[in-house]
Design a protein around this motif. Sequence first.
Motif, PDB file in Angstrom:
ATOM      1  N   GLU A   7      -3.508  -8.775  35.468  1.00 44.01           N
ATOM      2  CA  GLU A   7      -3.851 -10.045  34.845  1.00 44.01           C
ATOM      3  C   GLU A   7      -3.497 -10.006  33.365  1.00 44.01           C
ATOM      4  O   GLU A   7      -3.798  -9.033  32.663  1.00 44.01           O
ATOM      5  CB  GLU A   7      -5.342 -10.328  35.019  1.00 44.01           C
ATOM      6  N   GLY A   8      -2.847 -11.056  32.897  1.00 44.35           N
ATOM      7  CA  GLY A   8      -2.493 -11.139  31.490  1.00 44.35           C
ATOM      8  C   GLY A   8      -1.343 -10.242  31.091  1.00 44.35           C
ATOM      9  O   GLY A   8      -1.182  -9.929  29.904  1.00 44.35           O
ATOM     10  N   GLU A   9      -0.490  -9.874  32.047  1.00 43.37           N
ATOM     11  CA  GLU A   9       0.565  -8.902  31.789  1.00 43.37           C
ATOM     12  C   GLU A   9       1.903  -9.411  32.314  1.00 43.37           C
ATOM     13  O   GLU A   9       1.996  -9.926  33.426  1.00 43.37           O
ATOM     14  CB  GLU A   9       0.200  -7.588  32.466  1.00 43.37           C
ATOM     15  N   LEU A  10       2.938  -9.274  31.513  1.00 44.42           N
ATOM     16  CA  LEU A  10       4.304  -9.532  31.955  1.00 44.42           C
ATOM     17  C   LEU A  10       5.003  -8.180  32.072  1.00 44.42           C
ATOM     18  O   LEU A  10       4.946  -7.364  31.149  1.00 44.42           O
ATOM     19  CB  LEU A  10       5.046 -10.428  30.966  1.00 44.42           C
ATOM     20  N   VAL A  11       5.646  -7.934  33.200  1.00 46.45           N
ATOM     21  CA  VAL A  11       6.358  -6.680  33.412  1.00 46.45           C
ATOM     22  C   VAL A  11       7.855  -6.915  33.247  1.00 46.45           C
ATOM     23  O   VAL A  11       8.427  -7.788  33.907  1.00 46.45           O
ATOM     24  CB  VAL A  11       6.074  -6.108  34.822  1.00 46.45           C
ATOM     25  N   MET A  12       8.473  -6.164  32.350  1.00 48.41           N
ATOM     26  CA  MET A  12       9.912  -6.262  32.160  1.00 48.41           C
ATOM     27  C   MET A  12      10.611  -5.286  33.080  1.00 48.41           C
ATOM     28  O   MET A  12      10.223  -4.116  33.174  1.00 48.41           O
ATOM     29  CB  MET A  12      10.291  -5.972  30.713  1.00 48.41           C
ATOM     30  N   ASP A  13      11.650  -5.756  33.771  1.00 50.30           N
ATOM     31  CA  ASP A  13      12.352  -4.924  34.744  1.00 50.30           C
ATOM     32  C   ASP A  13      13.434  -4.056  34.122  1.00 50.30           C
ATOM     33  O   ASP A  13      13.883  -3.104  34.738  1.00 50.30           O
ATOM     34  CB  ASP A  13      12.984  -5.807  35.830  1.00 50.30           C
ATOM     35  N   GLY A  14      13.886  -4.390  32.942  1.00 46.38           N
ATOM     36  CA  GLY A  14      14.924  -3.586  32.307  1.00 46.38           C
ATOM     37  C   GLY A  14      15.954  -4.453  31.615  1.00 46.38           C
ATOM     38  O   GLY A  14      16.039  -5.663  31.836  1.00 46.38           O
ATOM     39  N   ILE A  15      16.726  -3.814  30.751  1.00 42.48           N
ATOM     40  CA  ILE A  15      17.791  -4.484  30.006  1.00 42.48           C
ATOM     41  C   ILE A  15      19.119  -3.838  30.369  1.00 42.48           C
ATOM     42  O   ILE A  15      19.235  -2.615  30.400  1.00 42.48           O
ATOM     43  CB  ILE A  15      17.555  -4.379  28.487  1.00 42.48           C
TER      44      ILE A  15
ATOM     45  N   ALA B  83       8.644 -13.164  23.696  1.00 40.70           N
ATOM     46  CA  ALA B  83       8.286 -14.556  23.418  1.00 40.70           C
ATOM     47  C   ALA B  83       7.855 -15.272  24.693  1.00 40.70           C
ATOM     48  O   ALA B  83       6.905 -16.063  24.688  1.00 40.70           O
ATOM     49  CB  ALA B  83       9.473 -15.284  22.775  1.00 40.70           C
ATOM     50  N   ILE B  84       8.526 -14.993  25.794  1.00 44.55           N
ATOM     51  CA  ILE B  84       8.151 -15.598  27.076  1.00 44.55           C
ATOM     52  C   ILE B  84       6.756 -15.143  27.481  1.00 44.55           C
ATOM     53  O   ILE B  84       5.949 -15.935  27.990  1.00 44.55           O
ATOM     54  CB  ILE B  84       9.191 -15.236  28.154  1.00 44.55           C
ATOM     55  N   ALA B  85       6.443 -13.886  27.240  1.00 43.07           N
ATOM     56  CA  ALA B  85       5.103 -13.379  27.539  1.00 43.07           C
ATOM     57  C   ALA B  85       4.053 -14.150  26.754  1.00 43.07           C
ATOM     58  O   ALA B  85       3.013 -14.553  27.300  1.00 43.07           O
ATOM     59  CB  ALA B  85       5.017 -11.887  27.220  1.00 43.07           C
ATOM     60  N   ALA B  86       4.315 -14.386  25.479  1.00 42.18           N
ATOM     61  CA  ALA B  86       3.368 -15.120  24.641  1.00 42.18           C
ATOM     62  C   ALA B  86       3.200 -16.559  25.122  1.00 42.18           C
ATOM     63  O   ALA B  86       2.083 -17.080  25.184  1.00 42.18           O
ATOM     64  CB  ALA B  86       3.823 -15.091  23.188  1.00 42.18           C
ATOM     65  N   GLU B  87       4.301 -17.209  25.480  1.00 38.43           N
ATOM     66  CA  GLU B  87       4.256 -18.602  25.920  1.00 38.43           C
ATOM     67  C   GLU B  87       3.498 -18.762  27.234  1.00 38.43           C
ATOM     68  O   GLU B  87       2.997 -19.847  27.536  1.00 38.43           O
ATOM     69  CB  GLU B  87       5.682 -19.134  26.069  1.00 38.43           C
ATOM     70  N   ASN B  88       3.435 -17.692  28.001  1.00 34.30           N
ATOM     71  CA  ASN B  88       2.720 -17.737  29.283  1.00 34.30           C
ATOM     72  C   ASN B  88       1.330 -17.119  29.192  1.00 34.30           C
ATOM     73  O   ASN B  88       0.734 -16.744  30.206  1.00 34.30           O
ATOM     74  CB  ASN B  88       3.555 -17.035  30.356  1.00 34.30           C
ATOM     75  N   ASP B  89       0.823 -17.034  27.958  1.00 33.87           N
ATOM     76  CA  ASP B  89      -0.539 -16.557  27.698  1.00 33.87           C
ATOM     77  C   ASP B  89      -0.776 -15.132  28.185  1.00 33.87           C
ATOM     78  O   ASP B  89      -1.903 -14.769  28.532  1.00 33.87           O
ATOM     79  CB  ASP B  89      -1.577 -17.495  28.334  1.00 33.87           C
ATOM     80  N   CYS B  90       0.279 -14.339  28.215  1.00 25.33           N
ATOM     81  CA  CYS B  90       0.109 -12.920  28.527  1.00 25.33           C
ATOM     82  C   CYS B  90      -0.378 -12.196  27.275  1.00 25.33           C
ATOM     83  O   CYS B  90      -0.007 -12.552  26.156  1.00 25.33           O
ATOM     84  CB  CYS B  90       1.427 -12.306  29.002  1.00 25.33           C
ATOM     85  N   ARG B  91      -1.156 -11.170  27.492  1.00 26.42           N
ATOM     86  CA  ARG B  91      -1.674 -10.401  26.367  1.00 26.42           C
ATOM     87  C   ARG B  91      -0.830  -9.175  26.051  1.00 26.42           C
ATOM     88  O   ARG B  91      -0.914  -8.627  24.957  1.00 26.42           O
ATOM     89  CB  ARG B  91      -3.124  -9.988  26.629  1.00 26.42           C
ATOM     90  N   ARG B  92      -0.026  -8.747  27.019  1.00 27.85           N
ATOM     91  CA  ARG B  92       0.836  -7.618  26.728  1.00 27.85           C
ATOM     92  C   ARG B  92       2.061  -7.638  27.635  1.00 27.85           C
ATOM     93  O   ARG B  92       2.062  -8.242  28.716  1.00 27.85           O
ATOM     94  CB  ARG B  92       0.092  -6.299  26.897  1.00 27.85           C
ATOM     95  N   THR B  93       3.104  -6.973  27.168  1.00 28.74           N
ATOM     96  CA  THR B  93       4.318  -6.762  27.939  1.00 28.74           C
ATOM     97  C   THR B  93       4.371  -5.293  28.332  1.00 28.74           C
ATOM     98  O   THR B  93       4.102  -4.419  27.517  1.00 28.74           O
ATOM     99  CB  THR B  93       5.566  -7.117  27.104  1.00 28.74           C
ATOM    100  N   ARG B  94       4.718  -5.045  29.570  1.00 28.46           N
ATOM    101  CA  ARG B  94       4.749  -3.681  30.103  1.00 28.46           C
ATOM    102  C   ARG B  94       6.126  -3.370  30.651  1.00 28.46           C
ATOM    103  O   ARG B  94       6.819  -4.238  31.190  1.00 28.46           O
ATOM    104  CB  ARG B  94       3.699  -3.562  31.199  1.00 28.46           C
ATOM    105  N   LEU B  95       6.549  -2.120  30.515  1.00 33.61           N
ATOM    106  CA  LEU B  95       7.809  -1.682  31.085  1.00 33.61           C
ATOM    107  C   LEU B  95       7.730  -0.200  31.416  1.00 33.61           C
ATOM    108  O   LEU B  95       6.849   0.513  30.933  1.00 33.61           O
ATOM    109  CB  LEU B  95       8.979  -1.965  30.134  1.00 33.61           C
ATOM    110  N   ASP B  96       8.653   0.253  32.233  1.00 34.15           N
ATOM    111  CA  ASP B  96       8.794   1.669  32.550  1.00 34.15           C
ATOM    112  C   ASP B  96      10.173   2.126  32.103  1.00 34.15           C
ATOM    113  O   ASP B  96      11.173   1.403  32.286  1.00 34.15           O
ATOM    114  CB  ASP B  96       8.649   1.921  34.052  1.00 34.15           C
ATOM    115  N   VAL B  97      10.251   3.327  31.539  1.00 33.33           N
ATOM    116  CA  VAL B  97      11.537   3.877  31.123  1.00 33.33           C
ATOM    117  C   VAL B  97      11.644   5.299  31.659  1.00 33.33           C
ATOM    118  O   VAL B  97      10.677   6.062  31.626  1.00 33.33           O
ATOM    119  CB  VAL B  97      11.686   3.837  29.578  1.00 33.33           C
TER     120      VAL B  97
END
Length: 207
Positions: free
Chosen positions: A110-118, A139-153
Amino acid sequence: MSIEDVTCRRGVPEGSEKEVAALYWEAFGRKLGPALNPPDTGRAFIAAHVNRDRGVTALVDGTVVGVAGYQLGGRALTGGDVRDVLSTYGLIRGLPRLAVLALFERTPREGELVMDGIAVDARHRGCGIGSLLLKQVVAIAAENDCRRTRLDVIDTNPRARALYERHGFVARHTEQTPYLRRLMGFGAVTTMYRPVTEADQAGGGAR
């Protein structure tokens, strides 16, 4: 080429799905190969199941030279379900591929956007395209009321990790995956988070 020559836009332009699939395969083919090989079939599968509204693209003269995908609202840039995999690869070859694909599943909290990669075309790296794409995803995370962006590397991609750290992502957990080194070429995955706002930073980026 300078960064002024690059146009960054939300979404994947209609008709550029094959370009996006080629970039994704160039960047992540070693990891995706066990599930989607041979390469021509893998690229075709990705192109056929692109969710165009779950990506940010960078274009030069109308050609996609970079893409960042993300998961939001139960959908990611790269789609395709069990039926699609079995239809493409058949039952016998498809079932073990589904098991490999399951290793990549990451469900946003909840409140999280997951980035798949660049993924950036090799001829256009080093001029700031990755940073442009990353800023748009945040910016998309902020516009969608997400509190954090998450990714795996993965541990074999220090360049990507350095980019994420420059943009405020902090490593929180590293999972050792030695059983995947021979299969996919990496032996550890680090989860990184970036709070969306200063208030989220003060609160730890979690609800």
